[in-house]
Design a protein around this motif. Sequence first.
Motif, PDB file in Angstrom:
ATOM      1  N   GLY B 294     -22.333 -18.543  13.329  1.00  0.00           N
ATOM      2  CA  GLY B 294     -23.560 -18.979  12.675  1.00  0.00           C
ATOM      3  C   GLY B 294     -24.760 -18.233  13.209  1.00  0.00           C
ATOM      4  O   GLY B 294     -24.787 -17.840  14.372  1.00  0.00           O
ATOM      5  N   PHE B 295     -25.753 -18.018  12.353  1.00  0.00           N
ATOM      6  CA  PHE B 295     -27.004 -17.409  12.786  1.00  0.00           C
ATOM      7  C   PHE B 295     -28.130 -18.383  12.496  1.00  0.00           C
ATOM      8  O   PHE B 295     -28.468 -18.623  11.334  1.00  0.00           O
ATOM      9  CB  PHE B 295     -27.255 -16.080  12.075  1.00  0.00           C
ATOM     10  CG  PHE B 295     -26.442 -14.962  12.645  1.00  0.00           C
ATOM     11  CD1 PHE B 295     -25.103 -14.842  12.333  1.00  0.00           C
ATOM     12  CD2 PHE B 295     -27.008 -14.039  13.516  1.00  0.00           C
ATOM     13  CE1 PHE B 295     -24.335 -13.823  12.877  1.00  0.00           C
ATOM     14  CE2 PHE B 295     -26.256 -13.019  14.056  1.00  0.00           C
ATOM     15  CZ  PHE B 295     -24.918 -12.911  13.744  1.00  0.00           C
ATOM     16  N   ALA B 296     -28.702 -18.941  13.552  1.00  0.00           N
ATOM     17  CA  ALA B 296     -29.774 -19.908  13.374  1.00  0.00           C
ATOM     18  C   ALA B 296     -31.100 -19.245  13.717  1.00  0.00           C
ATOM     19  O   ALA B 296     -31.141 -18.261  14.446  1.00  0.00           O
ATOM     20  CB  ALA B 296     -29.540 -21.118  14.265  1.00  0.00           C
ATOM     21  N   GLY B 297     -32.173 -19.784  13.189  1.00  0.00           N
ATOM     22  CA  GLY B 297     -33.495 -19.242  13.479  1.00  0.00           C
ATOM     23  C   GLY B 297     -34.497 -19.751  12.476  1.00  0.00           C
ATOM     24  O   GLY B 297     -34.126 -20.315  11.442  1.00  0.00           O
ATOM     25  N   VAL B 462     -25.585 -16.968   7.890  1.00  0.00           N
ATOM     26  CA  VAL B 462     -26.990 -17.230   8.175  1.00  0.00           C
ATOM     27  C   VAL B 462     -27.356 -18.522   7.466  1.00  0.00           C
ATOM     28  O   VAL B 462     -27.062 -18.676   6.280  1.00  0.00           O
ATOM     29  CB  VAL B 462     -27.873 -16.097   7.636  1.00  0.00           C
ATOM     30  CG1 VAL B 462     -29.337 -16.433   7.823  1.00  0.00           C
ATOM     31  CG2 VAL B 462     -27.531 -14.794   8.312  1.00  0.00           C
ATOM     32  N   SER B 463     -27.955 -19.454   8.191  1.00  0.00           N
ATOM     33  CA  SER B 463     -28.344 -20.683   7.510  1.00  0.00           C
ATOM     34  C   SER B 463     -29.566 -21.291   8.185  1.00  0.00           C
ATOM     35  O   SER B 463     -29.722 -21.233   9.401  1.00  0.00           O
ATOM     36  CB  SER B 463     -27.196 -21.680   7.525  1.00  0.00           C
ATOM     37  OG  SER B 463     -27.638 -22.913   7.006  1.00  0.00           O
ATOM     38  N   SER B 464     -30.433 -21.838   7.367  1.00  0.00           N
ATOM     39  CA  SER B 464     -31.600 -22.530   7.906  1.00  0.00           C
ATOM     40  C   SER B 464     -31.348 -24.028   7.953  1.00  0.00           C
ATOM     41  O   SER B 464     -32.232 -24.791   8.333  1.00  0.00           O
ATOM     42  CB  SER B 464     -32.818 -22.245   7.036  1.00  0.00           C
ATOM     43  OG  SER B 464     -33.082 -20.872   7.053  1.00  0.00           O
ATOM     44  N   ASP B 465     -30.160 -24.420   7.527  1.00  0.00           N
ATOM     45  CA  ASP B 465     -29.803 -25.834   7.530  1.00  0.00           C
ATOM     46  C   ASP B 465     -29.050 -26.115   8.830  1.00  0.00           C
ATOM     47  O   ASP B 465     -27.895 -25.718   8.995  1.00  0.00           O
ATOM     48  CB  ASP B 465     -28.913 -26.101   6.301  1.00  0.00           C
ATOM     49  CG  ASP B 465     -28.566 -27.568   6.175  1.00  0.00           C
ATOM     50  OD1 ASP B 465     -28.761 -28.309   7.152  1.00  0.00           O
ATOM     51  OD2 ASP B 465     -28.088 -27.961   5.093  1.00  0.00           O
ATOM     52  N   ILE B 469     -25.187 -25.330  10.187  1.00  0.00           N
ATOM     53  CA  ILE B 469     -24.904 -24.464  11.333  1.00  0.00           C
ATOM     54  C   ILE B 469     -24.010 -25.213  12.321  1.00  0.00           C
ATOM     55  O   ILE B 469     -22.992 -24.695  12.791  1.00  0.00           O
ATOM     56  CB  ILE B 469     -26.226 -24.069  12.035  1.00  0.00           C
ATOM     57  CG1 ILE B 469     -26.998 -23.051  11.184  1.00  0.00           C
ATOM     58  CG2 ILE B 469     -25.967 -23.532  13.430  1.00  0.00           C
ATOM     59  CD1 ILE B 469     -26.584 -21.628  11.387  1.00  0.00           C
ATOM     60  N   MET B 470     -24.391 -26.451  12.619  1.00  0.00           N
ATOM     61  CA  MET B 470     -23.643 -27.219  13.605  1.00  0.00           C
ATOM     62  C   MET B 470     -22.258 -27.575  13.076  1.00  0.00           C
ATOM     63  O   MET B 470     -21.269 -27.532  13.808  1.00  0.00           O
ATOM     64  CB  MET B 470     -24.379 -28.515  13.970  1.00  0.00           C
ATOM     65  CG  MET B 470     -25.746 -28.312  14.588  1.00  0.00           C
ATOM     66  SD  MET B 470     -25.745 -27.244  16.027  1.00  0.00           S
ATOM     67  CE  MET B 470     -24.704 -28.174  17.123  1.00  0.00           C
ATOM     68  N   GLY B 471     -22.189 -27.908  11.797  1.00  0.00           N
ATOM     69  CA  GLY B 471     -20.932 -28.381  11.233  1.00  0.00           C
ATOM     70  C   GLY B 471     -19.907 -27.288  11.027  1.00  0.00           C
ATOM     71  O   GLY B 471     -18.708 -27.537  11.072  1.00  0.00           O
TER      72      GLY B 471
END
Lengths: 364, 516
Positions: B294-297, B462-465, B469-471
């Motif tokens: 996952g790519f968070a940000g 890539v997700s902004s949710d 991301i966690m799931g």
Amino acid sequence: MRRELGMFSALVAMCFALWLSNSDFLGASNVINTTRQVSMLGIFAIGIAFVIITGGIDLSIGSMVGLTGVIIARLTSTSTGGLGYPLWIGIVTALVVACLFGLIQGLLITRLRLQPFIVTLGGMLLLRGVSQTVVEGGVISMGQSPLLSLASGGLLKLGRDPLIPYPFLIFLSVAALGGYVLHFTVLGRYIYAIGGSRDAAEYSGINVKKVETLTYVISAGSAGIAGICYAAYIGQMSQQVGVAYELYAIAAAVLGGCSLRGGEGTIFGIVIGSAIMRVIDNGINMFQYKYSDADGIRRIWRLDPNWNWIIVGAVILAAVILDQLVHIFQAARAVREAGARKAGIAASSSANAEAAKRAETHAG
Amino acid sequence: MSSASVAEEPLLSMRGITKRFPGVVALQDVQLSLHAGEVLALMGENGAGKSTLMKILGGVTRPDEGEITVAGKAVEFSNVRDAKAQGIALIHQELMLASNLDITSNIFLGNEQRSGSLLRPLDRRRMKAQAEALLARVGLELPVTTLVSRLTAGQQQMVEIAKALSANARILIMDEPTSSLGSGESEQLFKIIHQLRANGIGIIYISHRMGEVMELSDRITVLRDGRYVSDLLRADASHDKIVGLMVGRALSNQYFPQKRELAAPTTRLVVEELELPGAPGAVSFSARKGEILGFAGLIGAGRTELMQAIFGVTPAKAGRMLLSEVRYAPKTPREAIDRGVYLAPEDRKHHGLVLRMSVAENSSLPNVATYARFGWLDRKTERRVADAGVKRLRTKTPSIKQAVGNLSGGNQQKVVLAKWLAMQPQILILDEPTRGIDVGAKAEIYQHMSELAGEGITILMVSSDLEEIMGMSDRVVVMHERRITGVLEGSALTQLAVAGLMTGRAHDVDSMAVAS
Ligand SMILES: Nc1ncnc2c1ncn2[C@@H]1O[C@H](COP(=O)(O)OP(=O)(O)OP(=O)(O)O)[C@@H](O)[C@H]1O
Ligand SMILES: [Mg+2]
């Protein structure tokens, strides 16, 4: 297909009206001559359609038509100004020059990201100048070149005229090939995709630059082929040959359903569009109105040749306006019909939901 | 907060709204009402008719039947201007900004501040000052003279919101405003919504994110298949209940699939010191075979840019990549695809789809050459592949011959995904994969991603949710201001740790495994 069929009906109606006003319109010699004209225009209109469908434009093809003829005349003519080389050398050289120039334009547009309009506008002026230089501002006659029989000859004689002129055969082959490439191959699909969305095509892994460059080569090459036919047809080349032909080709493409925004158009449409453009031209000469004046003298009224461009312009405008009106009307009707069917759809969609529910319980 | 001021007369009421498109009944006999100072959530699956209903309210489309009253007066809108005159502002699901103009011009487009007739000069100073105030309000720290083409999708969304605020509307419609926002920006938006509600503005809010709906709304109206289903007060609503009404069947709450155990990890992609044009530093990370990374940000953190570099859209300036231990330096998407690296882009309208082409033609576009023989299109295979994609993701379309541009936003997104899921990549990059997708279909997509990963495909998501991301992620790369601030896995992977790294706040270094 809507646009194409609409324009086809318009063409038929126009021919019928012209035949009513002057029965010579459907006489053998006029039909054969008009066919020849349609064919020669159609060849490069199909070429430019490739460019237009990707969303580009090629203004240089009229000049290219002229230049190919001039090159052939200069290299192969045995009259004054000609160099007297064998005909095939002239033809091959002309086609190579055309394709090369298309390639250069394509590379400038795709690699340097120049705008197609300005690149091909430059090309149009430049090639016109080259033609003028090659003929030294004068005229080179093709003399008794065997090439002349390309335009005058054909299959199945009908009196002095060929029933199927060679340019028509070339046109048919170009149309068949173009239709095959555009509608049945992956390359064709890519051309439409680029016209629809360049970015989406790029992200889908399409080599956009290569495909686009190729369309400019196709366009210039088809102008080269048409140029050979015109050289044969006219029999003497000057820098005047092919002036404004690019506009005829663009008009034919647009009448036939191409959108200048790209992504739309069919070969069948281009063929119809080309036919309409040439029938208008021919119709302006053929149209007549017979009447008796006050003294009972029979007279024939004809169109003033000075009106030529007015009529061409007006017919193009009328055609696209009518088409748009039909489009608006049809869209409204489709919605009304959807309304009439709504009960049926609603029923079936709730049935779908039921089925989905059943599938869900099974899965769970 | 559920104290919806149930005034005697609603601010807005729509009754018996019907709208048909060729082959589709988008809305049938739909009703909706909204009170001043109320947040109404409009819910429904993809293609349920939410956007169409809002476009009717915004004067964009005209209904075939039905009536609309605003503050008790019957109104009829024949264009957007009519709706604006009634104090209705609409933030569209798709971004609708003129990218060649700057932020100020966009905010005031069609509403320019001028003194007198159309030919009078624009009052630039006043517009600029107002634009600055609006940007401050939405929390966008950018000069108002920035060209919109320079902004990320999330920043553009904030400009859209500022634009809607500038209209001083009494009814504000937001069609999936958070679909391109990160959590920080969403918070800012929620604050604004609370303010507006306190000021007596009526707000209609569309979102597929259940958490937001439960947090924000006073009341929920549910549509299904173009029909009105029911109205719920927030107090009476629960996740399962809403979903049940939306899809007309029970759906499991647990939509994230079980995480797979990664067998002995093999490295698939190594990114070393990759320098992107204009970025402050270089980024390094690696991805394993069969993992979902996952790519968070926050928005503008540089995740999309990084993915575009890996996919060859904007090649990196310097640095090195290894794909299956072989050097990998794509200069065009074609080169990336040839190496088995695929990207489903974030911006479906511009990068993902050819809107005028059909569902089938879009689905096959990246792949069509492989099943063509001698360049001849194989339409039968094309149809088969497209049909399978439509079935798998339950795309709502009258047929696979429908132009993609006519589908609802979420259904377009399904076509984008189907297009890439149909292929067998080494690395699949999904940039905001479930943006605008309804709960039911999300579960299918997650299931499918999990299966692909199980087959050994590496997924960069890539997700902004944050929930997503966690799931879904096995490991998470967190980015902040175009730098990687951490890579989290195992017990260190907590929502709190990710959120901390995202905002670049100081963090406990021990709890974090740094990129190899
Ligand atoms: N211009 C159009 N032409 C044909 N069909 C259309 C058009 N616009 C919408 N539709 C259809 O109307 C239906 C409702 O679409 P709408 O955009 O309102 O859905 P939505 O509820 O907003 O979905 P999403 O959650 O995916 O945004 C869909 O089936 C869509 O395909
Ligand atoms: Mg929508």
